[in-house]
Each structure stands twice: as C-alpha cells, then as structure tokens.
Scaffold this active site. Sequence first.
Site, PDB file in Angstrom:
ATOM      1  N   ASP A  85       0.795  -1.325  -0.135  1.00 51.75           N
ATOM      2  CA  ASP A  85      -0.013  -0.097  -0.167  1.00 51.75           C
ATOM      3  C   ASP A  85       1.041   1.136  -0.033  1.00 51.75           C
ATOM      4  OD1 ASP A  85      -2.407   1.396   0.035  1.00 51.75           O
ATOM      5  OD2 ASP A  85      -2.200   1.393   2.234  1.00 51.75           O
ATOM      6  N   HIS A 178      -7.445  10.292   3.816  1.00 50.05           N
ATOM      7  CA  HIS A 178      -6.943   9.082   4.759  1.00 50.05           C
ATOM      8  C   HIS A 178      -7.383   9.588   6.160  1.00 50.05           C
ATOM      9  CE1 HIS A 178      -3.881   7.742   1.636  1.00 50.05           C
ATOM     10  NE2 HIS A 178      -4.816   6.864   1.552  1.00 50.05           N
ATOM     11  N   GLY A 179      -8.143   8.555   7.084  1.00 52.45           N
ATOM     12  CA  GLY A 179      -8.201   8.845   8.434  1.00 52.45           C
ATOM     13  C   GLY A 179      -9.670   9.196   8.557  1.00 52.45           C
ATOM     14  N   HIS A 208      -9.282   5.153  -1.891  1.00 52.34           N
ATOM     15  CA  HIS A 208      -8.482   5.312  -0.625  1.00 52.34           C
ATOM     16  C   HIS A 208      -9.358   5.986   0.344  1.00 52.34           C
ATOM     17  CE1 HIS A 208      -4.324   3.643  -1.676  1.00 52.34           C
ATOM     18  NE2 HIS A 208      -5.159   3.735  -3.125  1.00 52.34           N
ATOM     19  N   GLY A 210     -11.148   4.850   2.751  1.00 53.78           N
ATOM     20  CA  GLY A 210     -12.555   4.366   2.797  1.00 53.78           C
ATOM     21  C   GLY A 210     -13.144   4.613   4.278  1.00 53.78           C
ATOM     22  N   ASN A 230     -10.232   1.054  -0.223  1.00 55.35           N
ATOM     23  CA  ASN A 230      -9.240   0.949   1.080  1.00 55.35           C
ATOM     24  C   ASN A 230      -9.718   1.266   2.359  1.00 55.35           C
ATOM     25  OD1 ASN A 230      -7.689   0.293  -1.137  1.00 55.35           O
ATOM     26  ND2 ASN A 230      -5.936   1.582  -0.779  1.00 55.35           N
TER      27      ASN A 230
HETATM   28  P1  13P Z   1      -8.507   4.797   5.685  1.00 53.15           P
HETATM   29  O1  13P Z   1      -7.389   4.718   6.692  1.00 53.15           O
HETATM   30  O2  13P Z   1      -8.892   6.132   5.857  1.00 53.15           O
HETATM   31  O3  13P Z   1      -9.506   4.036   5.963  1.00 53.15           O
HETATM   32  O4  13P Z   1      -7.878   4.859   4.698  1.00 53.15           O
HETATM   33  C1  13P Z   1      -6.969   3.637   4.300  1.00 53.15           C
HETATM   34  C2  13P Z   1      -6.259   3.796   2.940  1.00 53.15           C
HETATM   35  O5  13P Z   1      -6.710   4.329   2.040  1.00 53.15           O
HETATM   36  C3  13P Z   1      -5.201   2.894   2.693  1.00 53.15           C
HETATM   37  O6  13P Z   1      -4.495   3.243   1.706  1.00 53.15           O
END
Ligand code: 13P
Length: 288
Positions: A85, A178-179, A208, A210, A230
């Site tokens: 990843d 992310h997060g 990404h 998700g 993700n």
């Molecule tokens: P999250 O941590 O927001 O779920 O995103 C995960 C991700 O996109 C990993 O590449």
Amino acid sequence: MPLVNAKEMLTKAKAGHYAVGQFNINNLEWTKAILLTAEELKSPVILGVSEGAGKYMCGYKTVVGMVNGMLEELGITVPVALHLDHGSYEGAKKCIEAGFSSIMFDGSHYPIEENFAKTKELVGICNELGLSIEAEVGSIGGEEDGVVGMGECADPDECKMIADLGVTMLAAGIGNIHGVYPENWPGLSFETLDAIQEKTGAMPLVLHGGTGIPDDMIKKAISLGVSKINVNTECQLVFAEATRAYIEAGKDKQGKGFDPRKLLAPGTEAIKAKVKEKMEIFGSVGKA
Ligand code: 13P
C-alpha cells in the site's frame, strides 16, 4: 488457494458493479481476522501492507511467510492478493522480490513525468512476473506513513496517461482523505470521478480513505467505476475500542491472569465484524 494477483478479482468487480475491499494488516491477529471473514463470506479480498506496517512485522519476507502459511493452515479458498500500500519505488521493488502478488507504486508526489517514468518501469517488471500494479494520480489527503496529501482532485488527462501504461488499477484523488474526515469535508467529487472513468474506460478505479465515507457515497462511487476500496482507520478504531473495553472491565486480570491471546481476542472479533460490514456494503459477499 495460493496468493493471486488482483487483476481478475477487480476486472470481475468492475463488470459486476461491486468493489473488493482492501483491508490493511498490522499483525497476525488482523491478518487472521480478515482472512477468516473473507472465507466465511466467500468474498475476494486484498490484504494491504503499508511500508510502516511491513517494517513493524519484521519486513516483507516475514509478511509473505505469515500470509502464505495462513492461507494453507486456515484452508482459505477465496482469492487473496497481498498488496503493498502506497509503496515507494524502492519499497515496490523489495515487495516484488519478497513474493507479494500485487504492489502499489505511489508516485503522486513526483512531477507527472517522473511518476509516469517510474510507473512505466514497474509496470514492465510486474507484467513479466504476473503481478498486479496500482498507480496513483492526484495525492490523497491526510497522512499515510508520514506522507501528507491535501486531498486534491486528479486531472483526468493525467489519469488516462498513467492508465495507458498498462497498470492494473488506478487510485485517483477525488477529494478523499485518509483517516477520519473533518466535519467540514465537502464529500467526494463525483464530477471528477465521472470524468476519470470516462477517460480510463474499463480500468478498475481505487478509492482510498474508505473510513467514514457515507454508504450512499460509497455506492455511488462504485456505480461510477470504483472497484477497490481501501479501509484501515476504521479497523484501527474498533480494535482499540474493544481492547480498551476489555481492560477497563478488568478482564485482563481475571482467571489465570494476563494472557496476551485473550487480551487481543475482543479486538480481533471487532475487526471481523467491521470487515463483514464493509464487504456487505461493497457488495463483494459471495463473489469469490
Ligand atoms: P483509511 O485509513 O482512511 O481507511 O484509508 C485507508 C487507505 O486508503 C489505505 O491506503
């Protein structure tokens, strides 16, 4: 079933209008929880490994050994891809050597020409070895292993340029982060997603970040060509919450006393429930 690359599962997902979940792994318990849930639900699955998690788990060869061992010992029959990843150029090469079945090269922070050149080289290597490869255009917001993106929207023409290199799947920024999403997050840019899908045709698109995207937005994104989603932070949150509740209830001090296997069990169950919930929303249940 041994590890597979992600091409077939994603091609089927795109054609069938559902998405395969990529769940990030950090240790043995997470990996086992995700694999058992995928098997129970007869869903294909992608195990994501960030470079930081790879280091934590003693390096990529250890990860490959652990996952291959589990596929055999747990009798996993559904398709499973082991995927780097947000890999760097060097990290991607290490994972290819270690036996990953899929890699992501995240060149989104390079000027587009450099992203193009490096992705092109890695596509050649992956094609030769039968691995799948994900590329990224337009950085994704939030923090991922120290790389901070601003959640920009990708340029559809640049997406086409990278897609035409023969990557298996393309992560394109569409305002995702992310997060945990901030309260004032404006939501996904479906206009951008639509334009990217228009230019890249059959290419499976990757969403990404998700965690915390409302279900209706997830479903709309899938209808517009997203075939891989993700999820990481949501699993971290439920794992921490379940572990904290176990300790706060004093259960770690009962019976024979401290037992790390018992301590990690509630978090592991919480991850199973979360993965199940996500696979149901993504529509991948029964698609193995
Ligand atoms: P999250 O941590 O927001 O779920 O995103 C995960 C991700 O996109 C990993 O590449």
